[in-house]
Design a protein around this motif. Structure first.
Motif, mmCIF file in Angstrom:
data_model
loop_
_atom_site.group_PDB
_atom_site.id
_atom_site.type_symbol
_atom_site.label_atom_id
_atom_site.label_comp_id
_atom_site.label_asym_id
_atom_site.label_seq_id
_atom_site.Cartn_x
_atom_site.Cartn_y
_atom_site.Cartn_z
ATOM 1 N N PHE A 1 -8.251 111.003 -125.577
ATOM 2 C CA PHE A 1 -8.810 111.191 -124.234
ATOM 3 C C PHE A 1 -7.810 110.778 -123.156
ATOM 4 C CE2 PHE A 1 -13.321 110.542 -126.081
ATOM 5 C CZ PHE A 1 -13.468 111.906 -126.265
ATOM 6 N N MET A 2 -7.124 109.647 -123.369
ATOM 7 C CA MET A 2 -6.165 109.168 -122.374
ATOM 8 C C MET A 2 -4.981 110.123 -122.234
ATOM 9 S SD MET A 2 -7.315 106.442 -120.912
ATOM 10 C CE MET A 2 -5.904 105.592 -120.192
ATOM 11 N N SER A 3 -4.573 110.742 -123.329
ATOM 12 C CA SER A 3 -3.465 111.703 -123.276
ATOM 13 C C SER A 3 -3.835 112.912 -122.420
ATOM 14 C CB SER A 3 -3.079 112.149 -124.685
ATOM 15 O OG SER A 3 -2.620 111.050 -125.458
ATOM 16 N N PHE A 4 -5.034 113.436 -122.640
ATOM 17 C CA PHE A 4 -5.498 114.557 -121.814
ATOM 18 C C PHE A 4 -5.650 114.121 -120.351
ATOM 19 C CE2 PHE A 4 -7.077 116.425 -125.890
ATOM 20 C CZ PHE A 4 -6.411 117.641 -125.788
ATOM 21 N N GLY A 5 -6.138 112.891 -120.166
ATOM 22 C CA GLY A 5 -6.295 112.378 -118.807
ATOM 23 C C GLY A 5 -4.971 112.274 -118.078
ATOM 24 N N PHE A 6 -3.913 111.867 -118.806
ATOM 25 C CA PHE A 6 -2.613 111.729 -118.152
ATOM 26 C C PHE A 6 -2.059 113.089 -117.748
ATOM 27 C CE2 PHE A 6 1.914 110.916 -117.725
ATOM 28 C CZ PHE A 6 1.901 109.735 -116.996
ATOM 29 N N VAL A 7 -2.289 114.100 -118.568
ATOM 30 C CA VAL A 7 -1.855 115.450 -118.195
ATOM 31 C C VAL A 7 -2.584 115.894 -116.928
ATOM 32 C CG1 VAL A 7 -1.871 117.875 -118.884
ATOM 33 C CG2 VAL A 7 -1.225 116.113 -120.540
ATOM 34 N N ALA A 8 -3.902 115.654 -116.878
ATOM 35 C CA ALA A 8 -4.672 116.016 -115.685
ATOM 36 C C ALA A 8 -4.187 115.243 -114.462
ATOM 37 C CB ALA A 8 -6.156 115.740 -115.921
ATOM 38 N N LEU A 9 -3.718 114.027 -114.699
ATOM 39 C CA LEU A 9 -3.267 113.157 -113.607
ATOM 40 C C LEU A 9 -2.116 113.769 -112.823
ATOM 41 C CD1 LEU A 9 -3.955 110.180 -112.653
ATOM 42 C CD2 LEU A 9 -2.017 109.468 -114.068
ATOM 43 N N ILE A 10 -1.264 114.532 -113.495
ATOM 44 C CA ILE A 10 -0.119 115.123 -112.791
ATOM 45 C C ILE A 10 -0.286 116.623 -112.541
ATOM 46 C CG2 ILE A 10 1.511 113.358 -113.528
ATOM 47 C CD1 ILE A 10 2.466 115.187 -115.721
ATOM 48 N N VAL A 11 -1.131 117.284 -113.332
ATOM 49 C CA VAL A 11 -1.339 118.719 -113.126
ATOM 50 C C VAL A 11 -2.262 118.977 -111.940
ATOM 51 C CG1 VAL A 11 -2.371 120.795 -114.124
ATOM 52 C CG2 VAL A 11 -0.810 119.397 -115.494
ATOM 53 N N LEU A 12 -3.336 118.197 -111.810
ATOM 54 C CA LEU A 12 -4.269 118.392 -110.690
ATOM 55 C C LEU A 12 -3.577 118.298 -109.330
ATOM 56 C CD1 LEU A 12 -7.626 116.631 -111.698
ATOM 57 C CD2 LEU A 12 -7.284 119.034 -111.093
ATOM 58 N N PRO A 13 -2.749 117.274 -109.092
ATOM 59 C CA PRO A 13 -2.049 117.235 -107.809
ATOM 60 C C PRO A 13 -1.121 118.432 -107.597
ATOM 61 C CG PRO A 13 -2.033 115.064 -108.798
ATOM 62 C CD PRO A 13 -2.541 116.011 -109.832
ATOM 63 N N GLY A 14 -0.492 118.906 -108.690
ATOM 64 C CA GLY A 14 0.355 120.092 -108.557
ATOM 65 C C GLY A 14 -0.453 121.303 -108.128
ATOM 66 N N LEU A 15 -1.612 121.486 -108.737
ATOM 67 C CA LEU A 15 -2.485 122.594 -108.342
ATOM 68 C C LEU A 15 -3.000 122.408 -106.918
ATOM 69 C CD1 LEU A 15 -4.541 123.014 -111.649
ATOM 70 C CD2 LEU A 15 -2.708 124.496 -110.792
ATOM 71 N N ASP A 16 -3.274 121.145 -106.562
ATOM 72 C CA ASP A 16 -3.709 120.837 -105.197
ATOM 73 C C ASP A 16 -2.650 121.288 -104.198
ATOM 74 O OD1 ASP A 16 -4.745 119.772 -102.861
ATOM 75 O OD2 ASP A 16 -5.112 117.786 -103.695
ATOM 76 N N HIS A 17 -1.373 121.005 -104.514
ATOM 77 C CA HIS A 17 -0.280 121.433 -103.630
ATOM 78 C C HIS A 17 -0.203 122.948 -103.555
ATOM 79 C CE1 HIS A 17 3.691 121.453 -101.730
ATOM 80 N NE2 HIS A 17 4.027 122.380 -102.609
ATOM 81 N N ARG A 18 -0.348 123.619 -104.692
ATOM 82 C CA ARG A 18 -0.235 125.074 -104.737
ATOM 83 C C ARG A 18 -1.312 125.750 -103.893
ATOM 84 N NH1 ARG A 18 1.274 129.328 -108.857
ATOM 85 N NH2 ARG A 18 2.245 127.665 -110.086
#
Length: 224
Positions: free
Chosen positions: A82-99
């Motif tokens: 769960f933490m591994s998936f959470g860490f991916v979301a931690l950096i992907v979500l902000p990238g999508l937010d920027h896009r």
């Protein structure tokens, strides 16, 4: 291959993967918050790695063995997935937010986030100085003794406290309010991890039960 070589290879590989995820999600190599975040995150990681190479290679060897497959406790294997998936979301979500421009915080928010990352890593560094058995997996190693000084005199899980600080800082450093959803979801999982870890320590580490009675708070003094 030596633990120090493994640590540097792992660090470089992590930087490349994180950079690809951030800028791939953002769709913009001019995303300055991404470059600033990577600089702060990996400068702190490199300084700690070099410190361990020079001063505590045994701890470095323990730290390079981590992740779901290294855990011996079934609950901890699930938690780390769960933490591994959470860490991916931690950096992907902000990238999508920027896009897609979901939120547009001012530049000062990113700088505050970078500062939180630095503070979080400093707390982790203090933990490593105090406890040579601060492994990346849950368990009790041969010869391990109780540590109750330094940051452990303040809270029972100072490394997780430091981790929460930089997890909170990451989406802010990447210029995203929406990205805060990731640490909000990761926090209860991290609390699950530390509660289960305390069960293991109670059973296997002499003196831990007395230590819990003396140091009342797990993460945040006066709160929890």
């Amino acid at each position: 291959m030596t633990p120090s070589a493994i640590a540097w290879i792992w660090l470089v590989a992590l930087a490349l993967v994180m950079g690809a995820l951030i800028f791939g999600a953002a769709g913009d190599l001019r995303f300055w918050q991404g470059w600033a975040f990577l600089a702060v995150f990996f400068a702190a990681s490199a300084l700690i790695t070099q410190y361990l190479i020079a001063n505590d290679p045994a701890l470095l060897q323990r730290r390079v063995k981590g992740g779901p497959t290294e855990e011996t406790e079934p609950a901890q294997r699930l938690i780390m997935v769960f933490m591994s998936f959470g860490f991916v979301a931690l950096i992907v979500l902000p990238g999508l937010d920027h896009r897609f421009g979901w939120s547009q915080p001012p530049a000062i928010v990113a700088l505050i986030g970078d500062a939180l990352i630095a503070v979080g890593f400093f707390v982790v560094f203090l933990v490593f100085k105090a406890n040579s058995f601060a492994s990346s997996t849950v368990g009790v190693a041969e010869g391990q003794s109780l540590v109750s000084t330094g940051p452990y005199a303040v809270v029972r899980h100072p490394m997780y406290a430091g981790a929460l600080i930089y997890l909170l800082g990451i989406p802010l450093a990447l210029g995203s309010y929406w990205g805060l959803a990731a640490p909000a979801l990761m926090t209860p999982i991290l609390i699950w991890r530390l509660v289960d870890e305390e069960r293991v320590l109670d059973e296997r580490l002499p003196g831990y039960s007395d230590y819990r009675r003396k140091v009342h708070y797990r993460l945040l003094p006066g709160v929890y």
